[in-house]
Design a protein around this motif. Structure first.
Motif, PDB file in Angstrom:
ATOM      1  N   ASP A   1      13.120  10.395  30.368  1.00 15.20           N
ATOM      2  CA  ASP A   1      14.127   9.379  30.078  1.00 15.20           C
ATOM      3  C   ASP A   1      15.425  10.074  29.659  1.00 15.20           C
ATOM      4  OD1 ASP A   1      15.694   7.279  29.297  1.00 15.20           O
ATOM      5  OD2 ASP A   1      14.249   6.402  27.902  1.00 15.20           O
ATOM      6  N   PRO A   2      16.325  10.337  30.601  1.00 18.54           N
ATOM      7  CA  PRO A   2      17.558  11.066  30.279  1.00 18.54           C
ATOM      8  C   PRO A   2      18.494  10.311  29.345  1.00 18.54           C
ATOM      9  CG  PRO A   2      17.641  10.212  32.524  1.00 18.54           C
ATOM     10  CD  PRO A   2      16.236   9.986  32.031  1.00 18.54           C
ATOM     11  N   ALA A   3      18.213   9.027  29.121  1.00 17.26           N
ATOM     12  CA  ALA A   3      19.038   8.274  28.166  1.00 17.26           C
ATOM     13  C   ALA A   3      18.675   8.610  26.726  1.00 17.26           C
ATOM     14  CB  ALA A   3      18.871   6.775  28.398  1.00 17.26           C
ATOM     15  N   THR A   4      17.619   9.385  26.528  1.00 17.44           N
ATOM     16  CA  THR A   4      17.238   9.845  25.188  1.00 17.44           C
ATOM     17  C   THR A   4      17.444  11.348  25.103  1.00 17.44           C
ATOM     18  OG1 THR A   4      14.911  10.255  25.729  1.00 17.44           O
ATOM     19  CG2 THR A   4      15.520   8.013  25.080  1.00 17.44           C
ATOM     20  N   TYR A   5      17.882  11.817  23.953  1.00 13.70           N
ATOM     21  CA  TYR A   5      18.212  13.237  23.809  1.00 13.70           C
ATOM     22  C   TYR A   5      18.411  13.569  22.332  1.00 13.70           C
ATOM     23  CZ  TYR A   5      22.704  10.775  23.909  1.00 13.70           C
ATOM     24  OH  TYR A   5      23.721   9.880  23.690  1.00 13.70           O
ATOM     25  N   PRO A   6      18.238  14.849  21.972  1.00 11.89           N
ATOM     26  CA  PRO A   6      18.600  15.259  20.614  1.00 11.89           C
ATOM     27  C   PRO A   6      20.119  15.316  20.482  1.00 11.89           C
ATOM     28  CG  PRO A   6      17.933  17.162  21.892  1.00 11.89           C
ATOM     29  CD  PRO A   6      17.697  15.959  22.762  1.00 11.89           C
ATOM     30  N   ARG A   7      20.586  15.193  19.265  1.00 11.63           N
ATOM     31  CA  ARG A   7      22.028  15.230  19.023  1.00 11.63           C
ATOM     32  C   ARG A   7      22.278  15.873  17.669  1.00 11.63           C
ATOM     33  NH1 ARG A   7      26.564  12.797  16.763  1.00 11.63           N
ATOM     34  NH2 ARG A   7      28.200  12.072  18.193  1.00 11.63           N
ATOM     35  N   LEU A   8      23.339  16.670  17.588  1.00 13.39           N
ATOM     36  CA  LEU A   8      23.777  17.216  16.313  1.00 13.39           C
ATOM     37  C   LEU A   8      24.812  16.293  15.688  1.00 13.39           C
ATOM     38  CD1 LEU A   8      24.157  21.035  17.027  1.00 13.39           C
ATOM     39  CD2 LEU A   8      22.262  19.846  15.924  1.00 13.39           C
ATOM     40  N   GLY A   9      24.842  16.266  14.365  1.00 14.14           N
ATOM     41  CA  GLY A   9      25.798  15.434  13.666  1.00 14.14           C
ATOM     42  C   GLY A   9      27.233  15.855  13.925  1.00 14.14           C
ATOM     43  N   SER A  10      28.130  14.878  13.897  1.00 11.30           N
ATOM     44  CA  SER A  10      29.568  15.105  14.058  1.00 11.30           C
ATOM     45  C   SER A  10      30.241  14.971  12.692  1.00 11.30           C
ATOM     46  CB  SER A  10      30.177  14.077  15.013  1.00 11.30           C
ATOM     47  OG  SER A  10      29.523  14.089  16.267  1.00 11.30           O
ATOM     48  N   VAL A  11      31.022  15.972  12.316  1.00 12.97           N
ATOM     49  CA  VAL A  11      31.716  15.932  11.029  1.00 12.97           C
ATOM     50  C   VAL A  11      32.947  15.043  11.167  1.00 12.97           C
ATOM     51  CG1 VAL A  11      32.897  17.282   9.259  1.00 12.97           C
ATOM     52  CG2 VAL A  11      30.862  18.204  10.385  1.00 12.97           C
ATOM     53  N   ILE A  12      33.003  13.988  10.350  1.00 15.39           N
ATOM     54  CA  ILE A  12      34.064  12.983  10.506  1.00 15.39           C
ATOM     55  C   ILE A  12      35.036  12.935   9.336  1.00 15.39           C
ATOM     56  CG2 ILE A  12      32.657  11.494  11.969  1.00 15.39           C
ATOM     57  CD1 ILE A  12      32.296   9.712   9.397  1.00 15.39           C
ATOM     58  N   GLY A  13      34.774  13.699   8.267  1.00 19.20           N
ATOM     59  CA  GLY A  13      35.703  13.643   7.145  1.00 19.20           C
ATOM     60  C   GLY A  13      35.110  14.229   5.885  1.00 19.20           C
ATOM     61  N   PHE A  14      35.808  13.998   4.784  1.00 12.09           N
ATOM     62  CA  PHE A  14      35.436  14.529   3.472  1.00 12.09           C
ATOM     63  C   PHE A  14      35.458  13.392   2.466  1.00 12.09           C
ATOM     64  CE2 PHE A  14      36.922  15.924  -0.711  1.00 12.09           C
ATOM     65  CZ  PHE A  14      36.042  16.957  -1.027  1.00 12.09           C
ATOM     66  N   CYS A  15      34.463  13.379   1.576  1.00 11.57           N
ATOM     67  CA  CYS A  15      34.449  12.389   0.500  1.00 11.57           C
ATOM     68  C   CYS A  15      34.248  13.076  -0.839  1.00 11.57           C
ATOM     69  CB  CYS A  15      33.375  11.327   0.736  1.00 11.57           C
ATOM     70  SG  CYS A  15      31.677  11.893   0.490  1.00 11.57           S
ATOM     71  N   THR A  16      34.707  12.470  -1.882  1.00  8.19           N
ATOM     72  CA  THR A  16      34.507  12.981  -3.227  1.00  8.19           C
ATOM     73  C   THR A  16      33.129  12.549  -3.728  1.00  8.19           C
ATOM     74  OG1 THR A  16      35.604  11.029  -4.120  1.00  8.19           O
ATOM     75  CG2 THR A  16      36.963  12.988  -3.751  1.00  8.19           C
ATOM     76  N   PRO A  17      32.602  13.201  -4.760  1.00 11.88           N
ATOM     77  CA  PRO A  17      31.261  12.826  -5.233  1.00 11.88           C
ATOM     78  C   PRO A  17      31.124  11.358  -5.594  1.00 11.88           C
ATOM     79  CG  PRO A  17      31.884  14.950  -6.154  1.00 11.88           C
ATOM     80  CD  PRO A  17      33.095  14.427  -5.453  1.00 11.88           C
ATOM     81  N   ASP A  18      32.167  10.760  -6.181  1.00 11.78           N
ATOM     82  CA  ASP A  18      32.057   9.365  -6.583  1.00 11.78           C
ATOM     83  C   ASP A  18      32.069   8.403  -5.399  1.00 11.78           C
ATOM     84  OD1 ASP A  18      34.827  10.143  -6.298  1.00 11.78           O
ATOM     85  OD2 ASP A  18      35.348   8.173  -7.082  1.00 11.78           O
ATOM     86  N   GLN A  19      32.284   8.917  -4.183  1.00 16.02           N
ATOM     87  CA  GLN A  19      32.276   8.083  -2.983  1.00 16.02           C
ATOM     88  C   GLN A  19      30.981   8.200  -2.184  1.00 16.02           C
ATOM     89  OE1 GLN A  19      35.750   9.785  -1.134  1.00 16.02           O
ATOM     90  NE2 GLN A  19      37.165   8.353  -2.125  1.00 16.02           N
ATOM     91  N   VAL A  20      30.062   9.068  -2.614  1.00 11.18           N
ATOM     92  CA  VAL A  20      28.863   9.357  -1.830  1.00 11.18           C
ATOM     93  C   VAL A  20      27.992   8.117  -1.638  1.00 11.18           C
ATOM     94  CG1 VAL A  20      26.647  10.582  -1.912  1.00 11.18           C
ATOM     95  CG2 VAL A  20      28.777  11.815  -2.331  1.00 11.18           C
ATOM     96  N   LEU A  21      27.745   7.378  -2.677  1.00  8.51           N
ATOM     97  CA  LEU A  21      26.861   6.219  -2.560  1.00  8.51           C
ATOM     98  C   LEU A  21      27.462   5.153  -1.654  1.00  8.51           C
ATOM     99  CD1 LEU A  21      25.493   5.826  -6.199  1.00  8.51           C
ATOM    100  CD2 LEU A  21      24.498   7.059  -4.261  1.00  8.51           C
ATOM    101  N   ALA A  22      28.758   4.943  -1.755  1.00 12.26           N
ATOM    102  CA  ALA A  22      29.408   3.948  -0.895  1.00 12.26           C
ATOM    103  C   ALA A  22      29.353   4.386   0.561  1.00 12.26           C
ATOM    104  CB  ALA A  22      30.855   3.733  -1.334  1.00 12.26           C
ATOM    105  N   VAL A  23      29.619   5.674   0.820  1.00 11.60           N
ATOM    106  CA  VAL A  23      29.555   6.176   2.192  1.00 11.60           C
ATOM    107  C   VAL A  23      28.143   6.000   2.738  1.00 11.60           C
ATOM    108  CG1 VAL A  23      29.685   8.245   3.626  1.00 11.60           C
ATOM    109  CG2 VAL A  23      31.486   7.781   1.944  1.00 11.60           C
ATOM    110  N   SER A  24      27.133   6.370   1.962  1.00  9.79           N
ATOM    111  CA  SER A  24      25.746   6.249   2.405  1.00  9.79           C
ATOM    112  C   SER A  24      25.399   4.804   2.744  1.00  9.79           C
ATOM    113  CB  SER A  24      24.791   6.756   1.318  1.00  9.79           C
ATOM    114  OG  SER A  24      25.060   8.090   0.980  1.00  9.79           O
ATOM    115  N   GLU A  25      25.755   3.901   1.847  1.00  9.99           N
ATOM    116  CA  GLU A  25      25.415   2.491   2.038  1.00  9.99           C
ATOM    117  C   GLU A  25      26.087   1.906   3.265  1.00  9.99           C
ATOM    118  OE1 GLU A  25      26.363  -1.699  -0.266  1.00  9.99           O
ATOM    119  OE2 GLU A  25      25.878   0.080  -1.479  1.00  9.99           O
TER     120      GLU A  25
END
Length: 569
Positions: A255-279
């Motif tokens: 099934d060529p529509a399925t494949y492994p993928r590496l994460g794409s780095v999209i930005g930087f967050c401060t520690p106090d923003q981690v939970l909001a980003v995750s959610e």
């Protein structure tokens, strides 16, 4: 949140009518006519931390005897960051010998699995786990899984802060239904109706994985995760995290529509923003993930189908602010440092190889007994690594001789026989318990590594590490697509051979040969390893070498994983 639609796949309908993950699990447990649970319940029990399996070594014999399969369960714990106390180790050891098959298995996500658990032992096992201050809630299922992180023992203060974030993220994203407490811990039923503020009644389309890494070590394989946080620090001061999205290892043959993928780095967050980003990242996958085709229900496909620009806009809109530009972060490796090392605080840490994660007593190594004895005297804690190994952490200078005495007595470090190649290899469980396995993995890889060790020695590469990964199927349990050399099971004794991932976990490999046995594998690898010994550049890793000389083309993006297959120069 999505409403159930007629064209959703069967699992979505099972979740919808489950009454927040209760289903008929209680009735299944009470049914003594079978060792199994009801078919629908096999999907729901994953959320509670366990899979139904059977002993495949016994399938044919039991079928001939007209008996049902030898049903048993694999139970996976939630252990954010992979850290536990010595008393917890002793409790989990006793649970393994009382309710499971007498072994523990360290997973590639810094937690433990129990194997060979019979249905009647599920509830007492989970109650004993709860008494140890742990749980299996979200160990499996269509929710956020165990949150993993670096186990670097050198920068102790920074590691402690990052480890704290694994707990905070894990707790913030935990499913809230009372079903776990009612079914396993004798909690009261009734009262206010359940409500899942994050997941809704449908939960996620598929599993979701989060990792935290502290450069320069990428021992958590952060880019293999749906969501990754890459720590940016000034010395021991945590400034924040680069945010990586869309990693994932699984694929489906044909099934060529399925494949492994590496994460794409999209930005930087401060520690106090981690939970909001995750959610909110999880919220986007909840709302837009594919609930029709389960094979394409992972977050990586949501990203590729809609585009990173769309995702950034959606995330920033939900957050109410924009992520900052990514900061510089460089990884130099993704393996563990074995033996004794000293942290910044003066305490000692001992990393032990747990080959393929299996903790048991073997003929030449009393691993389980020795670690039990060690836990009885150890005053620090234990840390599991994402490479299935174990760190005896925070050993005081005065306690180090006692620890070393037990290591020597029970041969816990393999007596110095563990080669660099063996230390850099890992495998999934596969046979006899995994229902998806097509070929051996955990039981086969140690012997195969011994044969490759002889080749490495003959080539003068005794001390050279090459990342080797093996799985019994194309799924990503041992992150095979990040192996410089990797194998995925195709049939009994047959594997697909992959080459060319980076040593630092930031480039995928590519299929080189398909459906070949050991003789053909060795015929390919032996001359390749000797060529590597003769032609490599200073400091060049094997994965980089096979790409540079044209043995395999690099996989630059997951969606190109299936292109130019086997393009040997």
């Amino acid at each position: 949140m999505p409403e159930i639609q007629p064209d959703f796949n069967d699992v979505e309908h099972i979740k919808s009518r489950s009454n927040y993950l209760r289903g008929t699990i209680a009735e299944s447990l009470a049914d003594r006519a079978t060792g199994a649970v009801a078919d629908d319940d096999t999907q729901l029990t994953k959320f509670h931390g366990f899979y139904q399996q059977d002993d495949r070594d016994l399938r044919a014999e039991r079928k001939q005897q007209k008996l049902e399969p030898h049903y048993q369960f694999m139970v996976r714990l939630r252990l954010p960051g992979g850290v536990l106390t010595a008393s917890q180790w002793l409790a989990l050891d006793e649970i393994a010998r009382t309710y499971a098959n007498g072994t523990l298995r360290v997973t590639t996500r810094q937690t433990f699995q129990y194997h060979g658990v019979f249905k009647e032992h599920l509830k007492p096992l989970l109650q004993a786990v709860d008494a140890a201050g742990l749980d299996a809630k979200g160990g499996c299922g269509d929710v956020n899984r165990n949150v993993v992180a670096n186990t670097n023992p050198h920068r102790s203060r920074l590691h402690a802060e990052v480890h704290d974030w694994t707990h905070r993220v894990s707790e913030h994203l935990l499913w809230r239904s009372k079903a776990y407490e009612e079914l396993w811990l004798d909690g009261e039923s009734g009262g206010e109706p359940d409500h899942e503020p994050l997941y809704g009644s449908q939960y996620l389309p598929r599993k979701f994985k989060i990792a935290i890494a502290i450069p320069p070590e990428n021992d958590s394989d952060v880019y293999a995760n749906d969501l990754g946080f890459i720590a940016i620090a000034d010395g021991d001061e945590l400034l924040g995290f680069n945010v990586s999205v869309g990693g994932g290892m699984g694929a489906t043959y044909g099934d060529p529509a399925t494949y492994p993928r590496l994460g794409s780095v999209i930005g930087f967050c401060t520690p106090d923003q981690v939970l909001a980003v995750s959610e909110h990242v999880i919220g986007i996958q909840r709302d837009y993930g594919d609930r029709v085709n389960r094979k394409r229900a992972r977050f990586k496909y949501t990203l590729d189908d809609n585009g990173l620009d769309w995702f950034r806009d959606e995330l920033n809109n939900r957050l109410g602010f924009s992520l900052e530009a990514p900061r510089e972060a460089i990884f130099t490796g993704n393996g563990d440092r074995f033996g004794w090392t000293q942290g910044d605080d003066g305490r000692w840490h001992l990393t032990l190889l747990i080959e393929n994660g299996r903790i048991a007593d073997f003929e030449h190594q009393q691993l389980m007994t020795g670690l039990r004895e060690l836990a009885g005297v150890h005053r620090g804690e234990f840390r599991l690594t994402c490479n299935q190994n174990l760190i005896v952490a925070n050993v005081e200078e005065a306690d180090r001789p006692a620890v070393q005495t037990l290591v020597d007595q029970y041969n816990l470090d393999g007596g110095g026989s563990q080669t660099a190649l063996r230390q850099a290899a890992m495998a999934c469980v596969a046979f006899p318990t995994c229902g998806l396995a097509m070929a051996e993995s955990e039981r086969y890889l140690p012997g195969f590594i011994g044969k490759l060790d002889a080749v490495m020695a003959d080539a003068g590469l005794d001390d050279k590490a090459i990342v080797i990964r093996m799985t019994g199927c194309p799924n990503g349990c041992a992150r095979p697509y990040l192996g410089e050399i990797a194998f995925t099971g195709k049939a009994p004794g047959k594997y697909n051979l992959y080459l060319g991932a980076s040593f630092t976990g930031d480039r995928l490999n590519k299929l080189y040969r398909e459906n070949i046995g050991e003789d053909e594998i060795m015929a390919e690898l032996v001359p390749m390893i000797h060529r590597y010994a003769a032609e490599r550049e200073p400091g060049e890793h094997f994965g980089d070498f096979v790409v540079r000389v044209g043995i395999i083309h690099p996989t630059l993006e997951g969606r190109f994983f299936h292109e130019d297959v086997g393009d040997a120069a």
